[in-house]
Design an enzyme around this catalytic site. Structure first.
Site, PDB file in Angstrom:
ATOM      1  N   LYS A 278       0.874  -1.102  -0.006  1.00  0.00           N
ATOM      2  CA  LYS A 278      -0.022  -0.017  -0.167  1.00  0.00           C
ATOM      3  C   LYS A 278       0.755   1.149   0.004  1.00  0.00           C
ATOM      4  O   LYS A 278       1.868   1.070   0.441  1.00  0.00           O
ATOM      5  CB  LYS A 278      -0.856  -0.093   1.332  1.00  0.00           C
ATOM      6  CG  LYS A 278      -2.096  -1.030   1.359  1.00  0.00           C
ATOM      7  CD  LYS A 278      -2.704  -0.844   2.476  1.00  0.00           C
ATOM      8  CE  LYS A 278      -3.833  -1.868   2.718  1.00  0.00           C
ATOM      9  NZ  LYS A 278      -4.994  -1.736   1.818  1.00  0.00           N
ATOM     10  N   ARG A 353     -10.135 -11.668   2.123  1.00  0.00           N
ATOM     11  CA  ARG A 353     -10.853 -12.783   1.554  1.00  0.00           C
ATOM     12  C   ARG A 353     -10.226 -13.923   1.503  1.00  0.00           C
ATOM     13  O   ARG A 353     -11.024 -14.892   1.493  1.00  0.00           O
ATOM     14  CB  ARG A 353     -11.535 -12.164   0.060  1.00  0.00           C
ATOM     15  CG  ARG A 353     -10.303 -12.063  -0.938  1.00  0.00           C
ATOM     16  CD  ARG A 353     -10.677 -11.127  -2.196  1.00  0.00           C
ATOM     17  NE  ARG A 353     -10.749  -9.630  -1.838  1.00  0.00           N
ATOM     18  CZ  ARG A 353     -10.913  -8.863  -2.772  1.00  0.00           C
ATOM     19  NH1 ARG A 353     -11.321  -9.223  -4.082  1.00  0.00           N
ATOM     20  NH2 ARG A 353     -11.177  -7.622  -2.495  1.00  0.00           N
TER      21      ARG A 353
HETATM   22  N1  BES Z   1      -8.065  -3.888   4.592  1.00  0.00           N
HETATM   23  C1  BES Z   1      -8.090  -3.617   3.259  1.00  0.00           C
HETATM   24  C2  BES Z   1      -9.379  -2.815   3.038  1.00  0.00           C
HETATM   25  C3  BES Z   1      -9.693  -1.455   3.716  1.00  0.00           C
HETATM   26  C4  BES Z   1      -9.386  -0.243   2.997  1.00  0.00           C
HETATM   27  C5  BES Z   1     -10.157  -1.151   4.862  1.00  0.00           C
HETATM   28  C6  BES Z   1      -9.510   0.982   3.650  1.00  0.00           C
HETATM   29  C7  BES Z   1     -10.316  -0.037   5.437  1.00  0.00           C
HETATM   30  C8  BES Z   1      -9.929   1.089   4.827  1.00  0.00           C
HETATM   31  C9  BES Z   1      -8.151  -4.681   2.290  1.00  0.00           C
HETATM   32  O1  BES Z   1      -7.279  -5.747   2.675  1.00  0.00           O
HETATM   33  C10 BES Z   1      -7.675  -4.283   0.977  1.00  0.00           C
HETATM   34  O2  BES Z   1      -6.542  -3.868   1.017  1.00  0.00           O
HETATM   35  N2  BES Z   1      -8.469  -4.129   0.007  1.00  0.00           N
HETATM   36  C11 BES Z   1      -8.221  -3.817  -1.275  1.00  0.00           C
HETATM   37  C12 BES Z   1      -8.625  -4.627  -2.160  1.00  0.00           C
HETATM   38  C13 BES Z   1      -8.263  -4.489  -3.583  1.00  0.00           C
HETATM   39  C14 BES Z   1      -6.698  -4.895  -3.706  1.00  0.00           C
HETATM   40  C15 BES Z   1      -8.861  -5.172  -4.559  1.00  0.00           C
HETATM   41  C16 BES Z   1      -8.544  -2.322  -1.570  1.00  0.00           C
HETATM   42  O3  BES Z   1      -9.802  -2.095  -0.957  1.00  0.00           O
HETATM   43  O4  BES Z   1      -8.162  -1.535  -1.976  1.00  0.00           O
HETATM   44 MN    MN Z   2      -5.253  -5.515   2.170  1.00  0.00          MN
END
Ligand code: BES
Ligand code: MN
Ligand code: ZN
Length: 509
Positions: A278, A353
């Site tokens: 990230k 997931r």
């Molecule tokens: N934990 C994150 C989702 C999240 C994002 C929670 C912002 C709270 C605030 C999750 O594991 C994630 O990184 N999701 C990705 C999915 C994508 C790679 C398809 C996302 O939402 O960007």
């Molecule tokens: Mn994630």
């Protein structure tokens, strides 16, 4: 904080502060010691919701101060407003440095039932008292401009609930239930607020053991080896990059009961994204990525063991840390979940997931549950869609989904349902494995494709997914909530299980 029910006239009981709600159009109470000031302030306030007026007696009085608290129109009162008023009352008492206060509230002449009123009062009082400040020295708190004098916090609240004896009895019951629910929610908040170095998967599991021990629940903790034996390749793939090994915790309220219902929580103690790392801006927020698991544990605390439920409630916590490392899984890797499904890991940041896939498949194999509900801070897309006001709800079972929507309205933990049509399920089909862990480029609907992925593992078991990415923490300020982890989901599910019967038994439409 101790809450005590009282029946006498609150103006006759000794107290440093009495909070009196003031409804629009109502007449002020007779309080001769406070002279004409009370009537004037009452009129000026005009019941404006949330405003207050502080008054001092003109002559000797057992009540040293009165806070008139605008409560809006009586006919518009709802449980959320009561929670907010209770939170405001406690916060005001705290800022006045009171270690106790009195709070009067009617149980009649408004649309909220006595039981609901009692529950909402307890929730507002206990939730507003939560603070995550134990890592701050007192002196540094003073530096921030707070009063030098060590401030007292209300530890005792006398509740003067006006109504018939039967109504007061019901309110007392509600008060108990609300207090239990709020304590569970505050536990979820504390776990949510703890950063990843202070709450690793192993430490989280020991907190779960502690809750189980307190209430006599069964608690099983699986480590890497046991998970490998169960062939949880999706879960283990996520955990590989971290030096903190994963844990899978299973809590049970009544192991001997035939009927099982599973509640699964995403428990990423930190989500860096892994190799699909990230951006650094805001990455610290990913310490909250275990709020789903925290809510499940908070629910067991709220239910105080849950022995009164007519089924075995099974809580499953999927605990891991998602980190980049020489040993971490890589985009393009193929993993196999414990039900044999193969998954192309096209983005290591879509890790929740993967963890939940194995947890849900494990639940179905081990427990053959009548229903599965999962809670997860799963997608940033859910924050885009619903912001911080609603939890995303996706389900394969209408009666279960509708029961959750109702519980959301009643608890103020509102949910909004999104569709799960076949066309969405097609978006996560794999090219060299059964599934891919992200939708194909440009597919959109990130919250739904993530849910569709989980739905594959739920199969035909009645299942509901709660995406709490936007509601689990941060900006959603309320009078009973200052910021940080909110413990969302605890009261939502507490109510679902206590008051919605068994919606999974109803026929799905
Ligand atoms: N934990 C994150 C989702 C999240 C994002 C929670 C912002 C709270 C605030 C999750 O594991 C994630 O990184 N999701 C990705 C999915 C994508 C790679 C398809 C996302 O939402 O960007
Ligand atoms: Mn994630
Ligand atoms: Zn995550």
């Amino acid at each position: 904080m101790k809450l005590t029910l009282k029946t006498e006239n609150p103006l006759k009981a000794r107290s440093p502060l009495l909070v009196l709600p003031s409804f629009q159009g109502d007449r002020p109470p007779a309080a001769p010691a406070f002279g004409p000031a009370l009537g004037k302030a009452w009129k000026e306030l005009d019941g404006e919701f949330g405003s207050g007026r502080l008054l001092y007696p003109a002559q000797a009085s057992p009540v040293e101060r009165i806070l008139l608290l605008g409560a809006g129109k009586a006919e518009d009162l709802d449980p959320e407003k009561i929670r907010r008023l209770a939170g405001k009352a406690r916060n005001r008492a705290a800022s006045l440095g009171m270690d106790r206060f009195s709070f009067a509230f009617p149980l009649e002449d408004h649309p909220v039932s006595p039981e609901e009123t009692g529950a909402a009062l307890a929730e507002g009082l206990l939730l507003s008292a939560y603070k995550f400040d134990r890592f701050k020295k007192k002196t540094s708190r003073e530096d921030e401009g707070e009063r030098k004098k060590e401030k007292k916090e209300p530890r005792r609240v006398l509740l003067f609930l006006r109504g018939k004896a039967r109504a007061r009895e019901k309110a007392g019951k509600g008060l108990q239930a609300g207090a239990a629910a709020a304590r569970g929610q505050n536990l979820a908040r504390e776990l949510g607020d703890l950063p990843s170095n202070l709450l690793t998967p192993a430490l989280f599991a020991s907190r779960a053991r502690k809750v189980a021990r307190e209430w006599g629940c069964k608690c099983t903790v699986l480590g890497e080896k046991e998970m490998a034996r169960l062939k949880m390749g999706a879960f283990l793939g996520v955990a590989r990059g971290s030096s903190h090994p994963p844990r899978l915790v299973v809590l049970q309220t009544r192991p001997t009961a035939q009927e099982k219902v599973c509640v699964v929580g995403k428990g990423l103690t930190f989500d860096s994204g892994g190799i699909s790392i990230k951006p650094s801006r805001g990455m610290d927020e990913m310490r909250f990525d275990m709020c789903g698991a925290a809510a499940v544990l908070g629910l067991f605390q709220a239910l105080e063991g849950g022995r009164d439920l007519p089924f075995d409630l099974v809580g499953v916590l999927g605990l891991a840390e998602n980190m980049p490392d020489g040993n971490a899984q890589k985009p393009g890797d193929l993993v196999t979940a414990c039900d044999g499904t193969t998954i192309e890991v096209l983005n290591t940041d879509a890790e929740g997931r993967l963890v939940l896939a194995d947890c849900i498949a494990f639940c179905r194999k081990r427990f053959k549950p009548k229903a599965v509900v999962d809670l997860a801070t799963l997608t940033g897309a859910c924050v885009v869609a619903l912001g911080h006001e609603a939890t995303g709800l996706i389900s394969n079972h209408d009666p279960l989904a509708e029961a959750l929507l109702r519980s959301g309205e009643k608890t103020g933990e509102r949910c909004w349902r999104l569709p799960l049509w076949k066309e969405y399920k097609d978006l996560i089909k794999g090219s060299y494995g059964d599934l891919r862990n992200i939708g194909s480029a440009g597919a959109g609907a990130g919250t739904i494709t993530a849910a569709a992925f989980l739905g594959h593992f739920a199969g035909d078991t009645p299942w509901a997914h709660l995406d709490i990415a936007g509601t689990a923490y941060n900006t959603r300020k309320r009078d009973y909530y200052q910021g940080g982890a909110f413990g969302v989901g605890v009261r939502l599910l507490f109510r679902l299980f206590k008051e919605e019967g068994r919606p999974w038994r109803k026929r799905a439409r």
